[in-house]
Design a protein around this motif. Structure first.
Motif, PDB file in Angstrom:
ATOM      1  N   MET B  39      34.725  46.089  37.083  1.00 25.58           N
ATOM      2  CA  MET B  39      33.433  45.663  37.621  1.00 25.58           C
ATOM      3  C   MET B  39      32.388  45.557  36.524  1.00 25.58           C
ATOM      4  O   MET B  39      31.672  44.575  36.410  1.00 25.58           O
ATOM      5  CB  MET B  39      32.910  46.721  38.597  1.00 25.58           C
ATOM      6  N   GLU B  40      32.345  46.631  35.754  1.00 21.43           N
ATOM      7  CA  GLU B  40      31.317  46.685  34.728  1.00 21.43           C
ATOM      8  C   GLU B  40      31.569  45.685  33.609  1.00 21.43           C
ATOM      9  O   GLU B  40      30.658  44.994  33.159  1.00 21.43           O
ATOM     10  CB  GLU B  40      31.209  48.113  34.176  1.00 21.43           C
ATOM     11  N   ALA B  41      32.814  45.599  33.215  1.00 22.67           N
ATOM     12  CA  ALA B  41      33.135  44.661  32.135  1.00 22.67           C
ATOM     13  C   ALA B  41      32.878  43.228  32.579  1.00 22.67           C
ATOM     14  O   ALA B  41      32.424  42.395  31.799  1.00 22.67           O
ATOM     15  CB  ALA B  41      34.588  44.836  31.709  1.00 22.67           C
ATOM     16  N   ALA B  42      33.178  42.948  33.835  1.00 21.20           N
ATOM     17  CA  ALA B  42      33.036  41.570  34.305  1.00 21.20           C
ATOM     18  C   ALA B  42      31.648  41.336  34.886  1.00 21.20           C
ATOM     19  O   ALA B  42      31.320  40.212  35.272  1.00 21.20           O
ATOM     20  CB  ALA B  42      34.093  41.267  35.353  1.00 21.20           C
ATOM     21  N   ASP B  43      30.902  42.403  34.967  1.00 18.91           N
ATOM     22  CA  ASP B  43      29.565  42.311  35.534  1.00 18.91           C
ATOM     23  C   ASP B  43      29.608  41.703  36.954  1.00 18.91           C
ATOM     24  O   ASP B  43      28.867  40.774  37.267  1.00 18.91           O
ATOM     25  CB  ASP B  43      28.663  41.461  34.625  1.00 18.91           C
ATOM     26  N   VAL B  44      30.494  42.239  37.719  1.00 19.80           N
ATOM     27  CA  VAL B  44      30.591  41.866  39.133  1.00 19.80           C
ATOM     28  C   VAL B  44      30.290  43.106  39.955  1.00 19.80           C
ATOM     29  O   VAL B  44      30.486  44.223  39.470  1.00 19.80           O
ATOM     30  CB  VAL B  44      32.036  41.512  39.563  1.00 19.80           C
ATOM     31  N   SER B  45      29.879  42.882  41.158  1.00 24.88           N
ATOM     32  CA  SER B  45      29.696  44.018  42.060  1.00 24.88           C
ATOM     33  C   SER B  45      31.063  44.419  42.606  1.00 24.88           C
ATOM     34  O   SER B  45      32.025  43.660  42.521  1.00 24.88           O
ATOM     35  CB  SER B  45      28.810  43.626  43.215  1.00 24.88           C
ATOM     36  N   ARG B  46      31.088  45.600  43.163  1.00 19.58           N
ATOM     37  CA  ARG B  46      32.325  46.076  43.760  1.00 19.58           C
ATOM     38  C   ARG B  46      32.905  45.039  44.724  1.00 19.58           C
ATOM     39  O   ARG B  46      34.047  44.596  44.596  1.00 19.58           O
ATOM     40  CB  ARG B  46      32.025  47.377  44.509  1.00 19.58           C
ATOM     41  N   GLY B  47      32.059  44.679  45.672  1.00 15.26           N
ATOM     42  CA  GLY B  47      32.506  43.733  46.683  1.00 15.26           C
ATOM     43  C   GLY B  47      32.944  42.409  46.071  1.00 15.26           C
ATOM     44  O   GLY B  47      33.931  41.813  46.505  1.00 15.26           O
ATOM     45  N   GLY B  48      32.201  41.990  45.073  1.00 15.16           N
ATOM     46  CA  GLY B  48      32.540  40.729  44.435  1.00 15.16           C
ATOM     47  C   GLY B  48      33.938  40.763  43.856  1.00 15.16           C
ATOM     48  O   GLY B  48      34.729  39.845  44.064  1.00 15.16           O
ATOM     49  N   LEU B  49      34.213  41.835  43.178  1.00 11.95           N
ATOM     50  CA  LEU B  49      35.530  41.973  42.564  1.00 11.95           C
ATOM     51  C   LEU B  49      36.624  41.911  43.616  1.00 11.95           C
ATOM     52  O   LEU B  49      37.619  41.195  43.468  1.00 11.95           O
ATOM     53  CB  LEU B  49      35.583  43.295  41.797  1.00 11.95           C
ATOM     54  N   TYR B  50      36.398  42.649  44.688  1.00  9.76           N
ATOM     55  CA  TYR B  50      37.410  42.685  45.742  1.00  9.76           C
ATOM     56  C   TYR B  50      37.534  41.350  46.478  1.00  9.76           C
ATOM     57  O   TYR B  50      38.490  41.123  47.203  1.00  9.76           O
ATOM     58  CB  TYR B  50      37.128  43.826  46.722  1.00  9.76           C
ATOM     59  N   GLN B  51      36.543  40.499  46.311  1.00  9.79           N
ATOM     60  CA  GLN B  51      36.603  39.173  46.908  1.00  9.79           C
ATOM     61  C   GLN B  51      37.676  38.347  46.201  1.00  9.79           C
ATOM     62  O   GLN B  51      38.404  37.585  46.823  1.00  9.79           O
ATOM     63  CB  GLN B  51      35.254  38.498  46.723  1.00  9.79           C
ATOM     64  N   TYR B  52      37.767  38.557  44.933  1.00 12.31           N
ATOM     65  CA  TYR B  52      38.717  37.779  44.148  1.00 12.31           C
ATOM     66  C   TYR B  52      40.098  38.424  44.094  1.00 12.31           C
ATOM     67  O   TYR B  52      41.113  37.736  44.119  1.00 12.31           O
ATOM     68  CB  TYR B  52      38.182  37.570  42.735  1.00 12.31           C
ATOM     69  N   PHE B  53      40.097  39.736  44.019  1.00 16.86           N
ATOM     70  CA  PHE B  53      41.381  40.436  43.912  1.00 16.86           C
ATOM     71  C   PHE B  53      41.365  41.632  44.840  1.00 16.86           C
ATOM     72  O   PHE B  53      40.454  42.451  44.767  1.00 16.86           O
ATOM     73  CB  PHE B  53      41.610  40.884  42.476  1.00 16.86           C
ATOM     74  N   SER B  54      42.400  41.698  45.657  1.00 17.20           N
ATOM     75  CA  SER B  54      42.288  42.702  46.711  1.00 17.20           C
ATOM     76  C   SER B  54      42.556  44.130  46.260  1.00 17.20           C
ATOM     77  O   SER B  54      42.274  45.064  46.992  1.00 17.20           O
ATOM     78  CB  SER B  54      43.163  42.316  47.897  1.00 17.20           C
ATOM     79  N   ASN B  55      43.097  44.295  45.098  1.00 19.63           N
ATOM     80  CA  ASN B  55      43.229  45.635  44.527  1.00 19.63           C
ATOM     81  C   ASN B  55      43.693  45.547  43.077  1.00 19.63           C
ATOM     82  O   ASN B  55      43.915  44.460  42.555  1.00 19.63           O
ATOM     83  CB  ASN B  55      44.200  46.500  45.345  1.00 19.63           C
ATOM     84  N   LYS B  56      43.840  46.682  42.467  1.00 17.70           N
ATOM     85  CA  LYS B  56      44.153  46.703  41.051  1.00 17.70           C
ATOM     86  C   LYS B  56      45.475  46.013  40.775  1.00 17.70           C
ATOM     87  O   LYS B  56      45.607  45.254  39.810  1.00 17.70           O
ATOM     88  CB  LYS B  56      44.201  48.153  40.556  1.00 17.70           C
ATOM     89  N   GLU B  57      46.435  46.271  41.618  1.00 19.99           N
ATOM     90  CA  GLU B  57      47.752  45.683  41.433  1.00 19.99           C
ATOM     91  C   GLU B  57      47.656  44.154  41.465  1.00 19.99           C
ATOM     92  O   GLU B  57      48.203  43.464  40.603  1.00 19.99           O
ATOM     93  CB  GLU B  57      48.670  46.176  42.555  1.00 19.99           C
ATOM     94  N   ASP B  58      46.946  43.680  42.469  1.00 22.14           N
ATOM     95  CA  ASP B  58      46.783  42.245  42.624  1.00 22.14           C
ATOM     96  C   ASP B  58      46.121  41.646  41.382  1.00 22.14           C
ATOM     97  O   ASP B  58      46.552  40.613  40.857  1.00 22.14           O
ATOM     98  CB  ASP B  58      45.908  41.996  43.862  1.00 22.14           C
ATOM     99  N   LEU B  59      45.116  42.324  40.922  1.00 20.15           N
ATOM    100  CA  LEU B  59      44.397  41.873  39.742  1.00 20.15           C
ATOM    101  C   LEU B  59      45.326  41.797  38.537  1.00 20.15           C
ATOM    102  O   LEU B  59      45.376  40.792  37.815  1.00 20.15           O
ATOM    103  CB  LEU B  59      43.248  42.858  39.458  1.00 20.15           C
ATOM    104  N   PHE B  60      46.093  42.841  38.363  1.00 19.02           N
ATOM    105  CA  PHE B  60      46.973  42.862  37.200  1.00 19.02           C
ATOM    106  C   PHE B  60      48.059  41.804  37.308  1.00 19.02           C
ATOM    107  O   PHE B  60      48.411  41.151  36.319  1.00 19.02           O
ATOM    108  CB  PHE B  60      47.595  44.252  37.040  1.00 19.02           C
ATOM    109  N   GLU B  61      48.558  41.639  38.503  1.00 17.19           N
ATOM    110  CA  GLU B  61      49.604  40.629  38.681  1.00 17.19           C
ATOM    111  C   GLU B  61      49.073  39.231  38.389  1.00 17.19           C
ATOM    112  O   GLU B  61      49.812  38.371  37.901  1.00 17.19           O
ATOM    113  CB  GLU B  61      50.203  40.718  40.088  1.00 17.19           C
ATOM    114  N   ALA B  62      47.797  39.030  38.679  1.00 18.16           N
ATOM    115  CA  ALA B  62      47.204  37.741  38.344  1.00 18.16           C
ATOM    116  C   ALA B  62      47.269  37.523  36.836  1.00 18.16           C
ATOM    117  O   ALA B  62      47.560  36.427  36.362  1.00 18.16           O
ATOM    118  CB  ALA B  62      45.767  37.681  38.843  1.00 18.16           C
ATOM    119  N   LEU B  63      47.027  38.590  36.096  1.00 15.65           N
ATOM    120  CA  LEU B  63      47.140  38.482  34.642  1.00 15.65           C
ATOM    121  C   LEU B  63      48.574  38.219  34.222  1.00 15.65           C
ATOM    122  O   LEU B  63      48.834  37.437  33.299  1.00 15.65           O
ATOM    123  CB  LEU B  63      46.639  39.777  33.986  1.00 15.65           C
ATOM    124  N   LEU B  64      49.487  38.867  34.894  1.00 13.16           N
ATOM    125  CA  LEU B  64      50.890  38.654  34.562  1.00 13.16           C
ATOM    126  C   LEU B  64      51.285  37.198  34.816  1.00 13.16           C
ATOM    127  O   LEU B  64      51.975  36.585  34.006  1.00 13.16           O
ATOM    128  CB  LEU B  64      51.778  39.568  35.422  1.00 13.16           C
TER     129      LEU B  64
END
Lengths: 203, 203, 203, 203
Positions: B39-64
């Motif tokens: 959140m902080e690195a991307a300068d997004v709000s909590r909710g904003g982040l979760y809008q794009y990726f539903s959890n940490k796993e999802d986020l990481f898999e997007a990177l993968l």
DNA sequence: CATGAATGAGAATTCATTCAT
DNA sequence: CATGAATGAATTCTCATTCAT
């Protein structure tokens, strides 16, 4: 004045906890194991556990040390064949590539990978790497000096490659089902390679 | 009717978050990264982040996934040399073993190792392994068919060994300081290994 | 060996938390009560609370169980009058319809209504309903067998009606100000009705 | 200057949203329904939804109002039988106790129970209670005046009991499976109750 | 009017570690 | 020494509501 419980007893207790902890770490991995898991598996109280090990890291490191002492037993000076010694080192007593993996290995990888940003852990990992490296390097150096091995390649480089290969196998084995990794076949191939690198002809 | 921001912007936002996440994962590793870090690195709000990726796993898999699409670009049918193609696959465009490691690699290892008991993650890891395996296996098979490579060893086994070696290097590189792993030297040695396995004589 | 606190103390602590929780649930209702509310009311730490109750549902169910054990005390076989027993069951010791409502009742309704789509909760609610039903049904059946009550109506149906009436009163009482529900008057009317249904003449 | 969309259209849109919302509330209950659920069911955007209803409470109250207007249509002055009118009021057109329950009823209960500490909601619930009460009270008063009903009991008290019973049934029906509540049988029994209270002899 | 991205307060839950008895 | 209750920081995730376009 004399301790309530014998030193023996204490040692035994510690060993029991460690054994229980090993099983728990094998089952859940390092990160996902909680002190509670260990407490329950070892049937120790929370406080009791912390008496023996001051935290999870300490506990796990104790397990790491255990593994180490077992391996350092070999200090043979003169052997008839460095090659067979190398094979024993790699694959255990019988020296053939069909050994089981250390079931704690995946957790060990976890421990060092997740802790790679922790100075202390990093240093510890390095120390362990060095120790492993020395063993293989020494062996290969001796083999080269004795003429049994070719010195075409730098002994240390070969030693590093051995470790890299072992680590790679451990990693894949941790992640993939047994039938995917083909431990035995890969090991055999690697042995062929070592033969080439060290110019060893015999089986 | 018109959305607040253009589709382009959305894509960009997502890409920005991913890029920030990548940096965070590189810095802290998978397990120790928190959504707050991102959140902080991307300068997004909590909710904003979760809008794009539903959890940490999802986020990481997007990177993968990101990494994956980049690699699948090569589908050359006829090449003058399978060997040089293999070298390119292993070491990038110039085909010489001095490439940098993917800085996210350690976190990827973490992701799969710590998740090895999770069915979903395991399956995902296997799928990725298979994909990598196919690429190398195909290449080697073709090389063997064309006569450029010897078929002394099963192509799949060699392919597996390649992955094992890469994984081992990634692992050691994740844990040890650069100067310890000797990436370049080990890679060169590994190339010799491959030459032996595939009976390739050229440099 | 000796735990930090006596078993008594533990029991007391648990009871204290429950009591505090009861007050909080009474004040805020089930849904709007948070574990933080309870923590503060009971003056326990977050972790402390979770030591005793693993979540809000568990905590509330403990309160529900509490209520149950109190009621199961009556197992009288032979009584001089089943009617007076019924009145006692309905209105408490003195058997007259002017009793206070259980202040937790509204939250109980909430608990079961908002949880009506949850399998576990639904089953639990059903079990409780059955238990209540049994008690009234048994009593009426005995009264009918003894000749004290008429068997014009099926005992179970009457028992269900009793519960329906009680539930209706509880619901209205939860929502409306006391003076609107006219608990006492409605209860009196209902008693008259029961007299008719069971053919009981006495006051 | 003229509105882009016709007033008709707006009304229709609103009605569509309400209908979708009804289904969602029926499915998830009041508390567990989210605005997102409604958005998706009604195929409206977030903003669109908030254009018509300023929040979840407002949305639900619109549904409550809907139900009301339908029922208040009957204001017959002179009827041949107040009893049959009462039966119609209770059980719908045919006046026999086998009607379906309002599927939204459980959510309505939720709405008022969970909101019992909110002043606004409480007042609203009270108003609705009063409205219902008036209808039954009026009817009974007339019946009593006409001599069709006995005035042994206060008309308002009987009216309250009717509502209590209905609420009780709705509650049990919300929580228990259909076969447990025995709606029909209990309703029949309740009719007997009313007959007694109003001294009505006919079927 | 409509859109849907963004917000952020808040809720639940976990767990390593401490420390009074 | 042993015990296990207590702590509380940390973390994940949800959702009603706002508001720039």
């Amino acid at each position: 004045m004399s301790p309530r419980v014998s030193k023996e007893h204490l040692k035994q207790r510690r060993a029991d906890i460690l054994e229980a902890a090993r099983q728990v770490f094998i089952e859940h991995g390092y990160e996902h194991t909680t002190m509670k898991h260990v407490m329950e598996a070892a049937d120790v109280s929370r406080g009791g556990l912390y008496q023996y090990f001051s935290n999870k890291e300490d506990l796990f490191e104790a397990l790491l040390e255990e593994g180490l002492t077992e391996e350092t037993e070999d200090s043979l000076e003169k052997v008839e064949s460095y090659w067979s010694l190398l094979m024993q080192l790699l694959f255990g007593e019988d020296g053939s590539p069909d050994t089981e993996m250390d079931p704690l290995a995946p957790s060990k990888l976890e421990f060092f990978i997740t802790g790679r940003n922790d100075e202390r852990r990093r240093a510890y990992g390095e120390k362990r790497y060095e120790m492993g490296l020395r063993i293989y390097d020494d062996l290969i150096k001796r083999g080269q000096k004795s003429g049994e091995f070719s010195d075409r390649y730098d002994s240390e480089l070969v030693a590093r490659s051995i470790i890299t290969f072992i680590d790679g196998l451990a990693l894949d084995h941790a992640i993939l089902p047994d039938e995917k990794v083909k431990l035995k076949e890969q090991s055999a191939l690697f042995v062929d390679y070592l033969k080439m690198a060290l110019d060893v002809s015999s089986s």
